[in-house]
Motif scaffolding. Structure first.
Motif, PDB file in Angstrom:
ATOM      1  N   GLN A   1      48.509  27.729  39.969  1.00  0.00           N
ATOM      2  CA  GLN A   1      48.280  27.545  38.543  1.00  0.00           C
ATOM      3  C   GLN A   1      46.813  27.222  38.243  1.00  0.00           C
ATOM      4  OE1 GLN A   1      50.193  27.414  35.461  1.00  0.00           O
ATOM      5  NE2 GLN A   1      51.385  28.842  36.663  1.00  0.00           N
TER       6      GLN A   1
ATOM      7  N   SER B   1      44.850  30.377  38.377  1.00  0.00           N
ATOM      8  CA  SER B   1      45.130  31.212  37.219  1.00  0.00           C
ATOM      9  C   SER B   1      44.436  30.680  35.963  1.00  0.00           C
ATOM     10  CB  SER B   1      46.637  31.301  36.981  1.00  0.00           C
ATOM     11  OG  SER B   1      46.931  32.050  35.829  1.00  0.00           O
ATOM     12  N   LEU B   2      44.473  29.370  35.763  1.00  0.00           N
ATOM     13  CA  LEU B   2      43.869  28.772  34.571  1.00  0.00           C
ATOM     14  C   LEU B   2      42.339  28.816  34.612  1.00  0.00           C
ATOM     15  CD1 LEU B   2      46.196  25.673  34.158  1.00  0.00           C
ATOM     16  CD2 LEU B   2      46.174  27.730  32.747  1.00  0.00           C
TER      17      LEU B   2
ATOM     18  N   GLY C   1      49.369  33.242  38.529  1.00  0.00           N
ATOM     19  CA  GLY C   1      49.999  32.494  37.455  1.00  0.00           C
ATOM     20  C   GLY C   1      51.482  32.777  37.331  1.00  0.00           C
TER      21      GLY C   1
END
Length: 255
Positions: A48, A51-52, A73
């Motif tokens: 995560q 992805s962020l 993600g």
């Protein structure tokens, strides 16, 4: 180590008895469940985070990372499911230690989101990819509510959360490197803050409220770093001209 886990062998059991052997097997199974759950949750948090923070990595390493960040993600949901199964084996329930009304709310929310997905697919013919991108956050919310009811869960991921938060602060600080050039080009008459990379990567710091509210339980240097990160989050919201975000940070500081 048995005292760290939910089940403890009775001290009165002799080592040679069948009851002792059965208790030993239970301890090992629960230990394995917790380890699998903890490892899966760490992988989920890392995926995560990647992805962020995609915009930072794409800006510095190239557009080739965009599909990988998207896959990380969406694919992180696999690690989350594995974490739920692992901790579910450890606690004996997939819903952790949630009380009955909380479990009912969780099941109702899951059924509601599933119904909305089916309506979107069958009634409106929406594409599967956008639907999954919208559904995954709900699945994350539902599973994290169950996992959050387990005290050992927080112990297992505490170090990972801290490390990712501090890395996130560094990424966001570096994301402001283009701010001076934007101010020279556009001046103060426009919201130039939303054009910097840090605007797209601010979500990697979203766990700062949890760290701030639990900072009094940590060592002094860790507290100092958390305070600095939270102050930086406040500065970010001001630079981005986010009134609600600024008020939220100020509210947590007053708490």
């Amino acid at each position: 180590m048995a005292d760290l886990y939910r089940y403890q062998r009775p001290a009165t059991l002799a080592a040679s008895t069948p009851a002792y052997a059965a208790a030993e097997i239970k301890v090992r199974r629960w230990t394995l469940g917790r380890r699998v759950g903890a490892a899966s949750m760490r992988l989920f948090l890392i995926a995560q985070f990647f992805s962020l923070a995609r915009q930072f990595f794409i800006t510095n390493l190239g557009e080739e990372l965009a599909p990988l960040a998207t896959a990380a993600g969406i694919g992180s949901a696999v690690f989350l499911v594995s974490a739920v199964i692992g901790y579910g084996h450890y606690t004996g329930k997939l819903t952790g230690y949630l009380i009955r009304p909380a479990r009912a709310w969780l099941v109702g929310l899951l059924l509601l989101t599933f119904l909305l997905v089916m309506i979107g697919l069958m009634a409106y013919g929406y594409a599967i990819n956008p639907i999954m991108q919208d559904w995954v956050p709900y699945l994350i919310l539902i599973t994290c509510v169950a996992l959050g009811s387990i005290p050992e869960f927080w112990q297992d991921i505490d170090h990972t959360i801290l490390v990712l938060f501090f890395i996130g602060v560094v990424i966001n600080v570096l994301g402001f490197r283009s701010l001076n050039d934007l101010l020279v080009q556009f001046g103060f008459s426009t919201r130039v803050g939303v054009e910097v990379v840090a605007y797209d990567t601010q979500a990697v710091m979203d766990l700062w409220p949890l760290l701030l509210l639990t900072s009094h339980l940590r060592r002094r240097w860790t507290q100092l770093l958390i305070y600095m990160g939270a102050i930086f989050a406040l500065v970010q919201q001001i630079l981005f001209q986010k009134r609600l975000g600024t008020a939220e940070v100020v509210l947590f500081f007053t708490m």
